[in-house]
Design a protein around this motif. Structure first.
Motif, mmCIF file in Angstrom:
data_model
loop_
_atom_site.group_PDB
_atom_site.id
_atom_site.type_symbol
_atom_site.label_atom_id
_atom_site.label_comp_id
_atom_site.label_asym_id
_atom_site.label_seq_id
_atom_site.Cartn_x
_atom_site.Cartn_y
_atom_site.Cartn_z
ATOM 1 N N PHE A 50 35.629 5.806 49.634
ATOM 2 C CA PHE A 50 34.705 6.861 50.137
ATOM 3 C C PHE A 50 33.594 6.985 49.359
ATOM 4 O O PHE A 50 32.569 7.760 49.436
ATOM 5 C CB PHE A 50 35.892 8.112 50.146
ATOM 6 C CG PHE A 50 36.112 8.886 48.887
ATOM 7 C CD1 PHE A 50 36.930 7.974 48.124
ATOM 8 C CD2 PHE A 50 35.466 9.725 48.194
ATOM 9 C CE1 PHE A 50 37.410 8.667 46.823
ATOM 10 C CE2 PHE A 50 35.657 10.217 47.034
ATOM 11 C CZ PHE A 50 36.857 9.701 46.418
ATOM 12 N N LEU A 63 36.685 10.900 53.488
ATOM 13 C CA LEU A 63 37.392 12.221 53.157
ATOM 14 C C LEU A 63 36.883 13.226 54.159
ATOM 15 O O LEU A 63 35.879 13.187 54.658
ATOM 16 C CB LEU A 63 37.391 12.697 51.844
ATOM 17 C CG LEU A 63 37.850 11.666 50.554
ATOM 18 C CD1 LEU A 63 37.517 12.607 49.348
ATOM 19 C CD2 LEU A 63 38.965 11.148 50.872
ATOM 20 N N ARG A 109 32.999 24.389 57.435
ATOM 21 C CA ARG A 109 32.599 25.114 56.145
ATOM 22 C C ARG A 109 31.345 25.495 55.561
ATOM 23 O O ARG A 109 31.122 26.611 55.226
ATOM 24 C CB ARG A 109 33.283 24.048 54.992
ATOM 25 C CG ARG A 109 33.084 24.457 53.535
ATOM 26 C CD ARG A 109 34.174 25.070 53.045
ATOM 27 N NE ARG A 109 35.346 24.548 53.048
ATOM 28 C CZ ARG A 109 36.786 25.047 52.975
ATOM 29 N NH1 ARG A 109 36.573 26.351 53.094
ATOM 30 N NH2 ARG A 109 37.779 24.165 53.014
ATOM 31 N N TYR A 110 30.432 24.721 56.053
ATOM 32 C CA TYR A 110 28.955 25.228 55.646
ATOM 33 C C TYR A 110 28.189 25.504 56.620
ATOM 34 O O TYR A 110 28.068 24.841 57.928
ATOM 35 C CB TYR A 110 28.480 23.870 54.970
ATOM 36 C CG TYR A 110 28.869 23.683 53.745
ATOM 37 C CD1 TYR A 110 28.526 24.441 52.184
ATOM 38 C CD2 TYR A 110 29.991 22.846 53.407
ATOM 39 C CE1 TYR A 110 28.974 24.165 51.223
ATOM 40 C CE2 TYR A 110 30.524 22.536 52.326
ATOM 41 C CZ TYR A 110 29.947 23.187 51.246
ATOM 42 O OH TYR A 110 30.574 22.923 49.747
ATOM 43 N N ALA A 154 34.011 28.593 48.078
ATOM 44 C CA ALA A 154 35.333 28.378 49.058
ATOM 45 C C ALA A 154 35.851 27.040 49.037
ATOM 46 O O ALA A 154 36.889 27.004 49.256
ATOM 47 C CB ALA A 154 34.814 28.978 50.409
ATOM 48 N N ASP A 155 34.592 26.009 49.319
ATOM 49 C CA ASP A 155 35.031 24.696 49.635
ATOM 50 C C ASP A 155 35.790 24.108 48.209
ATOM 51 O O ASP A 155 36.797 23.441 48.452
ATOM 52 C CB ASP A 155 33.526 23.824 49.493
ATOM 53 C CG ASP A 155 33.971 22.391 50.090
ATOM 54 O OD1 ASP A 155 34.881 22.334 50.627
ATOM 55 O OD2 ASP A 155 32.886 21.673 49.943
ATOM 56 N N ASP A 175 39.297 25.532 47.860
ATOM 57 C CA ASP A 175 40.193 24.690 48.924
ATOM 58 C C ASP A 175 40.502 23.350 48.484
ATOM 59 O O ASP A 175 41.717 22.876 48.489
ATOM 60 C CB ASP A 175 39.393 24.556 50.199
ATOM 61 C CG ASP A 175 40.068 23.518 51.197
ATOM 62 O OD1 ASP A 175 41.145 23.987 51.555
ATOM 63 O OD2 ASP A 175 39.706 22.752 51.808
ATOM 64 N N GLN A 176 39.616 22.742 48.000
ATOM 65 C CA GLN A 176 39.892 21.337 47.293
ATOM 66 C C GLN A 176 40.842 21.589 46.089
ATOM 67 O O GLN A 176 41.895 20.593 45.960
ATOM 68 C CB GLN A 176 38.611 20.668 46.529
ATOM 69 C CG GLN A 176 37.524 20.199 47.804
ATOM 70 C CD GLN A 176 36.212 20.050 47.212
ATOM 71 O OE1 GLN A 176 35.841 20.285 46.322
ATOM 72 N NE2 GLN A 176 35.507 19.285 48.264
ATOM 73 N N ARG A 197 44.166 22.054 47.668
ATOM 74 C CA ARG A 197 44.737 20.594 48.078
ATOM 75 C C ARG A 197 45.224 19.961 47.218
ATOM 76 O O ARG A 197 46.232 19.171 47.381
ATOM 77 C CB ARG A 197 43.646 19.958 48.992
ATOM 78 C CG ARG A 197 43.419 20.607 50.440
ATOM 79 C CD ARG A 197 42.376 20.458 51.201
ATOM 80 N NE ARG A 197 41.923 18.966 51.358
ATOM 81 C CZ ARG A 197 40.637 18.618 51.222
ATOM 82 N NH1 ARG A 197 39.395 19.494 51.050
ATOM 83 N NH2 ARG A 197 40.339 17.122 51.380
ATOM 84 N N GLU A 236 47.905 17.355 48.506
ATOM 85 C CA GLU A 236 47.036 16.359 49.864
ATOM 86 C C GLU A 236 46.170 15.554 49.314
ATOM 87 O O GLU A 236 45.718 14.580 49.894
ATOM 88 C CB GLU A 236 46.439 17.634 50.627
ATOM 89 C CG GLU A 236 47.654 18.411 51.379
ATOM 90 C CD GLU A 236 46.789 19.418 52.124
ATOM 91 O OE1 GLU A 236 45.906 19.353 52.814
ATOM 92 O OE2 GLU A 236 47.788 20.513 52.382
ATOM 93 N N LEU A 237 45.642 15.857 48.208
ATOM 94 C CA LEU A 237 44.584 15.056 47.664
ATOM 95 C C LEU A 237 45.143 14.263 46.348
ATOM 96 O O LEU A 237 45.831 14.911 45.512
ATOM 97 C CB LEU A 237 43.268 15.871 46.953
ATOM 98 C CG LEU A 237 42.333 16.322 48.109
ATOM 99 C CD1 LEU A 237 41.195 17.250 47.390
ATOM 100 C CD2 LEU A 237 41.702 15.259 48.919
ATOM 101 N N GLU A 248 41.234 11.002 44.559
ATOM 102 C CA GLU A 248 40.239 11.444 45.658
ATOM 103 C C GLU A 248 39.801 12.803 45.005
ATOM 104 O O GLU A 248 38.469 13.123 45.347
ATOM 105 C CB GLU A 248 41.006 11.732 46.894
ATOM 106 C CG GLU A 248 41.313 10.231 47.599
ATOM 107 C CD GLU A 248 42.390 10.504 48.791
ATOM 108 O OE1 GLU A 248 42.478 9.664 49.769
ATOM 109 O OE2 GLU A 248 43.125 11.623 48.656
ATOM 110 N N LEU A 269 35.377 14.792 43.656
ATOM 111 C CA LEU A 269 35.225 16.116 44.064
ATOM 112 C C LEU A 269 34.942 17.198 43.031
ATOM 113 O O LEU A 269 34.042 17.960 43.081
ATOM 114 C CB LEU A 269 36.482 16.337 45.183
ATOM 115 C CG LEU A 269 36.343 15.774 46.279
ATOM 116 C CD1 LEU A 269 37.591 16.024 46.978
ATOM 117 C CD2 LEU A 269 35.095 15.520 47.144
#
Lengths: 163, 563
Positions: free
Chosen positions: A80, A109, A141-142, B31-32, B35-36, B39, B44-45, B49, B53
């Motif tokens: 990715f 992802l 999300r965006y 917010a993103d 959430d990361q 996760r 989950e990540l 991964e 991020l």
């Protein structure tokens, strides 16, 4: 593997053809770039939609001459982190005017989903184990983006702030 | 300061003011990340991964803890923003922050679970940690005297902000082969080391008065230091994003992915030379220009944020001159720590974060608050971070300068050493960094202590000492007049010295002078270099000039005479 279009699983009408495999008439097949180059005449003459899968690192120019006959281009992401596919898709759309389906496959992802679409991808292939809700959420999300994208101008950009 | 006054100060400051769209985006980004993190904690990540991020949100895993790098876009802060950085230092860290060569600030001790809250605290003052790491376009850097300097031709902040927005979560250029750094200046003197960036831009005007850009690409430090190559002499303003797209697209399509040491654009530019320029130009020629054109209205709209504050034309230098004549300490500080302003009644004041024995670039929360207060009273609520890890009050009335200096001295921020041997650029080194081979902070401290005498520093004159704790060169050692690189020799810290580097118009990569010195002996070696310089210099000659005139030989002989 499930194929997502706009966050929803859609039926996949395509089949991958092996290198030497006979292609029954009327069926949608995806061939590799090598075979497309080699079997061009035969493949072009078939009366069925045609797709190609591009190995990582393929330049848009290498596939440009086939685009008119192609309905689907599959772009592979080996990792990715390898972002070449973003530029490849954008170039296929923007420079070569390709209007068929561009599908992302490989290691992707959910966090990249919206970016892929904005670079011109239509669909993504996700693992069987993928949490679909996460992929769907990633699309929502965006609502703001700063750059012009290739999707219908859904995200706002400051290019369009009206200044 | 209460919230209303604080927001008034922010409104007054000539910084980019977020509109509804910017705020909405930033809220989405926070917010993103929240959430990361969730996760990741839920499994989950994978760490593999999660890593890229979190990096794209400035979160590193260092030797002892996570480190959060917060973006200070092109080094520009309003006083409420600086106060918020102080608040974060106090609430989520150990009461201090570290300003970096990329005009950012780093917190060394945040907790992973608290980082979304820190990002929210930043978002509250229109700040973020977006793309301060990762293989994407990083914080745009510029001249710390932008919008103030007497020699400025074009205000680079306007274009730096356009670049910031354009590069923020760019759909195509967020997973590049490697990190990508852009610097821009708008004055003839390069104060942002633009030739050592992936892209360097010099904004200037042609004979018709139109704005355009000299474009460089492929510069960089790290393990392969290279001076950037010129691509364009005058790229028209309206075309500059289209051209950025062309460079990035060429790089993203062709850049090496398998070997990270060959993945920076500089390697590609060096190997392809003219062919690289041809590729970019070809890409540029077929881009949909209309889509990327920067309309004058956009420039004007962004530019309005940076309109000059209301300078008092009645301000005069008279009072400052009297204090300079009467107070030798103040006179020394003025001579070292100020920069000419375009308004005759004003001056830019540099606040040294290089106190003798301190950690270069570190500031405590109290110091940050104090600088923010000074900016409110005396400097239109504006603060800058320089790429040499100091702070700047860009617009101070000359007749206020004596008072400002007195306040700084009280807060331990009056060190009069800008451009002198104790104004050292240092990376965090082995004290913090997971990549480092050797400590760099204690070397800087020992050099500062050795040369603590101001009289001696002034006698030595301008000399840039830059220290990196490993080959990645975060301390810019290649471009120091004297560069020091920490290396590991069979488990022991050694320091290699380079001479003759420069980060400005006469950009040059320093040359290794000889065998490395041990931790104990490196400061003696630096002293030997400087006594040699003093012995050999001609009148008015700086260290770098003496070195360029005589070459390495006399310095080498002095260093290795007994060997």
């Amino acid at each position: 593997m499930p194929v997502l279009d706009a966050g929803l699983v859609v039926p996949d009408h395509w089949e991958h053809a092996g290198d030497e495999q006979n292609l029954p008439a009327g069926q949608n097949f995806i061939v590799c770039l090598d075979r497309l180059k080699r079997d061009r005449e035969f493949l072009f003459a078939r009366e069925a939609p045609l797709g190609v899968t591009l190995p990582p690192g393929t330049k848009a120019a290498e596939v440009a001459e086939f685009l008119e006959r192609l309905d689907l281009v599959v772009v592979g992401f080996p990792k990715f982190r390898d972002g070449r596919g973003f530029t490849l898709a954008r170039t296929l759309r923007e420079r070569h005017g390709f209007e068929g389906e561009i599908r992302a496959t490989g290691h992707i992802l959910p966090d990249q989903y919206a970016l892929l679409l904005r670079c011109g991808f239509s669909t993504v292939e996700v693992p069987e184990t993928a949490h679909l809700s996460v992929w769907q959420a990633a699309l929502e999300r965006y609502k703001v983006a700063y750059q012009p994208g290739l999707t219908v101008e859904k995200p706002l950009s400051w290019f369009r702030r009206g200044v | 300061m209460n919230h209303v006054a604080s927001s008034r100060a922010h409104q007054r400051a000539r910084v980019y003011h977020y509109d509804q769209l910017d705020r909405e985006f930033l809220a989405e980004r926070v917010a993103d990340f929240r959430d990361q993190v969730a996760r990741r904690i839920a499994g989950e990540l994978s760490e593999d991964e999660f890593r890229p991020l979190r990096l794209m949100n400035g979160l590193y895993l260092q030797l002892h803890a996570y480190m959060l790098r917060v973006a200070i876009p092109y080094g520009v802060l309003s006083s409420p923003q600086l106060r918020q950085l102080a608040y974060i230092a106090r609430s989520y860290d150990r009461g201090y922050g570290h300003f970096t060569t990329r005009q950012n600030i780093q917190y060394n001790w945040p907790k992973l679970v608290e980082t979304p809250d820190i990002l929210q605290a930043l978002a509250d003052v229109d700040m973020h940690a977006i793309q301060t790491s990762g293989n994407c376009i990083r914080n745009i850097t510029t001249d710390e005297f932008a919008g103030a300097a007497a020699d400025e031709l074009v205000d680079p902040r306007v274009y730096a902000e356009i670049l910031r927005q354009w590069s923020t979560r760019h759909p195509e250029f967020t997973y590049l082969p490697r990190k990508f750094k852009i610097a821009i200046v708008g004055a003839p003197l390069d104060r942002a080391a633009i030739k050592f960036h992936d892209i360097g831009l010099i904004a200037k005007r042609n004979q018709e008065g139109e704005i355009g850009f000299e474009v460089y690409a492929g510069g960089g430090l790290g393990r392969t230091p290279i001076v950037g190559m010129k691509l364009r002499d005058f790229l028209p303003e309206s075309e500059f994003l289209a051209y950025m797209e062309a460079i990035l697209r060429t790089y993203n399509a062709l850049g090496e992915r398998d070997n990270i040491y060959r993945a920076r654009i500089k390697i590609m530019v060096r190997e392809l030379g003219q062919e690289f320029i041809d590729l970019v130009e070809r890409e540029y020629a077929v881009l949909p220009h209309q889509k990327y054109r920067i309309e004058p209205a956009v420039v004007a709209w962004v530019g309005a944020n940076f309109a000059p504050p209301e300078f008092d034309r009645a301000a005069t230098p008279a009072l400052m001159q009297r204090h300079v004549a009467e107070n030798p300490d103040f006179a020394t500080w003025v001579a070292r720590n100020t920069h000419p302003h375009r308004e005759p009644g004003y001056i830019s004041a540099v606040i040294s974060l290089k106190s003798i024995g301190g950690v270069p670039g570190d500031a405590t929360a109290n110091q940050m608050d104090m600088v923010a207060d000074l900016a409110d009273v005396y400097g239109f609520s504006e603060i800058r971070v320089s790429h040499v890890q100091n702070l700047v009050l860009p617009h101070v009335r000359r007749d206020d300068l004596f008072t400002v200096w007195q306040e700084l001295v009280k807060a331990g921020l009056g060190t009069p050493n800008i451009g002198l041997i104790t104004d050292i650029i240092t990376c965090p080194g082995l004290d913090f960094c997971a990549l480092a081979n050797a400590r760099s902070i204690p070397i800087a401290q020992r050099i500062a202590e050795r040369f603590a005498s101001l009289e001696r520093q002034v006698d030595i004159g301008e000399v840039f000492v830059n220290i990196s704790g490993c080959i990645n060169a975060c301390g810019h050692h290649h471009v120091g007049h004297i560069g020091i690189l920490g290396v590991d020799k069979r488990g022991e810290e050694f320091y290699q010295i380079t001479l003759g580097g420069s980060a400005t118009n006469d950009a040059a990569v320093g040359e290794i002078i000889g065998a490395a010195f041990s931790y104990d002996l490196v400061v003696d070696a630096i002293e030997t270099l400087l006594t040699t310089y003093i012995r050999l210099r001609e009148k008015g000659e700086r260290f770098i000039e003496t070195y360029r005139r005589l070459g390495p030989l006399p310095f080498k002989e002095a260093l290795y005479a007994g060997a």
